[in-house]
Scaffold this active site. Structure first.
Site, PDB file in Angstrom:
ATOM      1  N   ILE A  16       0.859  -1.196   0.000  1.00  0.00           N
ATOM      2  CA  ILE A  16       0.000   0.000   0.000  1.00  0.00           C
ATOM      3  C   ILE A  16       0.888   1.236   0.000  1.00  0.00           C
ATOM      4  O   ILE A  16       1.748   1.388   0.875  1.00  0.00           O
ATOM      5  CB  ILE A  16      -0.921   0.033   1.245  1.00  0.00           C
ATOM      6  CG1 ILE A  16      -1.768  -1.244   1.317  1.00  0.00           C
ATOM      7  CG2 ILE A  16      -1.810   1.280   1.234  1.00  0.00           C
ATOM      8  CD1 ILE A  16      -2.549  -1.392   2.623  1.00  0.00           C
ATOM      9  N   ASP A  72       9.117   7.768  -1.090  1.00  0.00           N
ATOM     10  CA  ASP A  72       8.539   8.968  -1.705  1.00  0.00           C
ATOM     11  C   ASP A  72       8.257   8.633  -3.167  1.00  0.00           C
ATOM     12  O   ASP A  72       9.181   8.585  -3.989  1.00  0.00           O
ATOM     13  CB  ASP A  72       9.536  10.124  -1.578  1.00  0.00           C
ATOM     14  CG  ASP A  72       9.008  11.411  -2.203  1.00  0.00           C
ATOM     15  OD1 ASP A  72       7.979  11.370  -2.916  1.00  0.00           O
ATOM     16  OD2 ASP A  72       9.625  12.469  -1.961  1.00  0.00           O
ATOM     17  N   ASN A 101      -2.321   4.246  -3.706  1.00  0.00           N
ATOM     18  CA  ASN A 101      -3.190   5.187  -2.992  1.00  0.00           C
ATOM     19  C   ASN A 101      -2.536   6.549  -2.762  1.00  0.00           C
ATOM     20  O   ASN A 101      -3.230   7.562  -2.674  1.00  0.00           O
ATOM     21  CB  ASN A 101      -3.572   4.551  -1.640  1.00  0.00           C
ATOM     22  CG  ASN A 101      -4.122   5.552  -0.654  1.00  0.00           C
ATOM     23  OD1 ASN A 101      -5.253   6.003  -0.780  1.00  0.00           O
ATOM     24  ND2 ASN A 101      -3.306   5.939   0.328  1.00  0.00           N
ATOM     25  N   TYR A 167      -5.006  19.132  -9.954  1.00  0.00           N
ATOM     26  CA  TYR A 167      -5.424  17.899  -9.256  1.00  0.00           C
ATOM     27  C   TYR A 167      -6.394  17.085 -10.120  1.00  0.00           C
ATOM     28  O   TYR A 167      -6.239  15.870 -10.275  1.00  0.00           O
ATOM     29  CB  TYR A 167      -6.066  18.252  -7.907  1.00  0.00           C
ATOM     30  CG  TYR A 167      -6.528  17.023  -7.162  1.00  0.00           C
ATOM     31  CD1 TYR A 167      -5.614  16.144  -6.601  1.00  0.00           C
ATOM     32  CD2 TYR A 167      -7.893  16.720  -7.047  1.00  0.00           C
ATOM     33  CE1 TYR A 167      -6.026  14.998  -5.935  1.00  0.00           C
ATOM     34  CE2 TYR A 167      -8.320  15.577  -6.376  1.00  0.00           C
ATOM     35  CZ  TYR A 167      -7.384  14.716  -5.826  1.00  0.00           C
ATOM     36  OH  TYR A 167      -7.806  13.573  -5.180  1.00  0.00           O
ATOM     37  N   LYS A 171      -5.994  13.184 -11.755  1.00  0.00           N
ATOM     38  CA  LYS A 171      -6.896  12.051 -11.508  1.00  0.00           C
ATOM     39  C   LYS A 171      -7.532  11.567 -12.816  1.00  0.00           C
ATOM     40  O   LYS A 171      -7.859  10.379 -12.944  1.00  0.00           O
ATOM     41  CB  LYS A 171      -7.939  12.427 -10.458  1.00  0.00           C
ATOM     42  CG  LYS A 171      -7.338  12.596  -9.059  1.00  0.00           C
ATOM     43  CD  LYS A 171      -6.686  11.302  -8.550  1.00  0.00           C
ATOM     44  CE  LYS A 171      -6.170  11.400  -7.128  1.00  0.00           C
ATOM     45  NZ  LYS A 171      -5.589  10.149  -6.628  1.00  0.00           N
ATOM     46  N   VAL A 200     -14.033  12.522   1.140  1.00  0.00           N
ATOM     47  CA  VAL A 200     -13.612  11.665   2.258  1.00  0.00           C
ATOM     48  C   VAL A 200     -12.854  12.537   3.255  1.00  0.00           C
ATOM     49  O   VAL A 200     -11.925  13.255   2.868  1.00  0.00           O
ATOM     50  CB  VAL A 200     -12.655  10.538   1.788  1.00  0.00           C
ATOM     51  CG1 VAL A 200     -12.434   9.527   2.904  1.00  0.00           C
ATOM     52  CG2 VAL A 200     -13.168   9.856   0.527  1.00  0.00           C
TER      53      VAL A 200
END
Ligand code: NDP
Ligand code: 8X3
Length: 266
Positions: A16, A72, A101, A167, A171, A200
């Site tokens: 993860i 990183d 993620n 941003y 995505k 979220v």
């Protein structure tokens, strides 16, 4: 989660990125709660938070193997170092699931006023980092004709908004990359999925507002956002299907949200 899912995930090795906070942290814990003998590789830049998570995981299940690695993803050299240092037989060759993620947003500036540094950190983390991690696992998964890649996208990738040009476009890139990859791999047993959350409540808005907690809290005032755990449960649902089942695409909102949030743009 059903015992069938627990059985399917039993003994799996899961990497993860961005596990030090929010969705990534909750996902690590959800794997442990569902299948208490999973093997986790937890990565992020903040090692201290990862060590704390490792301790917490130990209180949930003593059977989980946890490897904490500072990484990183925005730095291609650091990604190379990570894969070189990852013990081959014990971890690298056993990898079953990659959860891409790690990601972040900086600011709400409009085009023309966006700092070059902010453009670079968002692209290098959300796009290039995710691509580089994926490129590193593909040969491993192809060699075994197995593996699952779960990318965390966003509603922002489907519905761009003012103040989100960088941003949102990162995505959208995650979305396009994921779809190309899934189609490239259709003749294999490698599964590729994207999960697009709406709002979220995590450290996400604190990072967006450069540490201004009051501004971050205002984003969620008067609404009930999703939690990291809500998204973690969906990651587990995707990962825990029978190996021939691909949940290719998922869009998740809190009940008050019908599209990209407008609250953070005021
Ligand atoms: P958090 O800020 O709580 O978590 C982000 C995680 O990413 C942290 O663990 C952080 O760890 C890690 N990270 C950031 N930059 C890097 C880097 N260069 N290298 C490695 N790790 C990094 O936010 P969320 O949990 O909400 O975000 C997780 C993902 O979910 C992101 O991709 C985000 O875009 C996406 N998302 C979030 C939504 C939301 O409303 N919160 C909605 C839709 C999608 P560290 O700082 O220790 O490196
Ligand atoms: C985060 C969702 O709407 O804040 O990916 O950009 S939004």
């Amino acid at each position: 989660m059903s015992s069938a899912v627990a059985k399917r995930l039993s003994g799996k090795t899961i990497l993860i990125t961005g596990a030090s906070s929010g969705i990534g942290r909750a996902t690590a814990l959800e794997f442990v709660k569902t299948a208490p003998d999973v093997r986790l590789i937890l990565t992020a830049r903040r090692q201290e938070q990862l060590e704390e998570l490792k301790t917490e995981i130990g209180t949930v299940s003593g059977a989980v193997e946890v490897l904490v690695k500072k990484l990183d993803v925005s730095d291609p050299a650091d990604i190379k170092r990570f894969w070189t240092e990852l013990p081959k037989e014990e971890w690298k060759d056993k990898l079953d699931i990659l959860v891409n993620n790690a990601g972040l947003v900086k600011g709400l500036e409009h085009v023309g006023d966006i700092a070059e540094e902010d453009v670079n950190i968002m692209y290098n983390t959300n796009v290039t980092g995710l691509i580089n991690m994926t490129q590193a696992v593909i040969p491993l998964f192809k060699a075994r004709d197995a593996g699952t890649i779960i990318n965390i996208g966003s509603i922002a990738g489907r519905e761009p908004y003012p103040g989100g040009s960088i941003y949102c476009s990162t995505k959208a890139a995650v979305r396009a990359f994921t779809e190309s990859l899934r189609k490239e791999l259709v003749s294999t047993r490698i599964r590729v999925a994207v999960i697009d959350p709406g709002q979220v409540e995590t450290e996400f808005s604190v990072v967006r507002f450069r540490g201004d907690k009051a501004k971050a809290d205002a984003v969620y005032a008067g609404v009930e956002p999703l939690t990291g755990e809500d998204i973690a449960e969906i990651v587990l649902f995707v990962a825990g299907r029978r190996e021939n089942v691909v949940i290719a695409d998922t869009l998740v909102f809190p009940s008050h949200q019908g599209g990209a949030s407008s609250m953070h743009r005021k």
